[in-house]
Write a protein that holds these residues in place. Structure first.
Motif, PDB file in Angstrom:
ATOM      1  N   ASP A 133      -7.815  32.562 -64.317  1.00 40.51           N
ATOM      2  CA  ASP A 133      -6.457  32.718 -64.851  1.00 40.51           C
ATOM      3  C   ASP A 133      -6.002  31.469 -65.600  1.00 40.51           C
ATOM      4  O   ASP A 133      -5.390  31.561 -66.654  1.00 40.51           O
ATOM      5  CB  ASP A 133      -5.450  32.987 -63.722  1.00 40.51           C
ATOM      6  N   ASN A 134      -6.292  30.287 -65.033  1.00 38.15           N
ATOM      7  CA  ASN A 134      -5.736  29.039 -65.556  1.00 38.15           C
ATOM      8  C   ASN A 134      -6.749  28.063 -66.132  1.00 38.15           C
ATOM      9  O   ASN A 134      -6.374  26.967 -66.555  1.00 38.15           O
ATOM     10  CB  ASN A 134      -4.947  28.328 -64.446  1.00 38.15           C
ATOM     11  N   SER A 135      -8.009  28.396 -66.120  1.00 35.60           N
ATOM     12  CA  SER A 135      -9.032  27.493 -66.650  1.00 35.60           C
ATOM     13  C   SER A 135     -10.326  28.261 -66.873  1.00 35.60           C
ATOM     14  O   SER A 135     -10.472  29.397 -66.431  1.00 35.60           O
ATOM     15  CB  SER A 135      -9.271  26.313 -65.710  1.00 35.60           C
TER      16      SER A 135
END
Length: 165
Positions: A133-135
């Protein structure tokens, strides 16, 4: 005394610059606790003579229900003597399992690894892309490997090959 402090400042700046260029200070590997959930995953490895394996898990349409919801599709392909041709739906828990393998074997630390030994013409390579999701963790190598590669590779390869059966 001024000359010594001047050299200390210069050496400190050189050290900070060197570490920054290597990514040690300002580009640490992704923190698994902040990465979010694994959304897609691909891993390939092998060589021309020894065979090549390529695995991928991503959201896609169920071939049996093209108008239905998106599901996770696992594909596994082999080449150079590896007989492997799989394309099947899998539960999302498979990505949870891969996240756990990545955490257990510190595969997050591979992020940014991209080295090769160009002097070897007939060697072994690997490639990894894990999108969270974030990386995103991205790593590749040809006859060069990140720290703890062999243990992490063995865990991933064992899991993915079992999934292909």
């Amino acid at each position: 005394m001024r000359k010594a402090s001047h050299w200390f400042v210069v050496l400190s700046l050189v050290l900070v610059g060197s570490l920054s260029a290597c990514g040690v200070l300002f580009n640490p590997p992704p923190d698994p606790s902040k990465a979010g959930s694994l959304k897609s995953f691909s891993y390939d490895y092998g060589s021309f003579n020894g065979g090549y394996w390529a695995f991928q898990i991503q959201l896609g349409q169920n071939p049996e229900d093209p108008m239905g919801d998106l599901i996770y599709i696992f594909s596994a392909r082999g080449s150079n003597g590896v007989e492997l041709d799989v394309n099947k739906p899998v539960p999302g828990t498979v990505l949870d399992d891969i996240e756990q393998i990545m955490a257990d074997h510190n595969i997050y630390s591979w992020d940014g690894f991209n080295k090769s030994d160009k002097a070897i013409l007939d060697g072994y390579s690997f490639g990894l892309v894990a999108e969270f999701d974030n990386s995103t963790v991205v790593a590749s190598g040809y006859m060069k490997y990140p720290k703890n590669y062999h243990e992490g590779h063995q865990a991933l390869a064992t899991y993915l090959n079992a999934l292909a059966e």
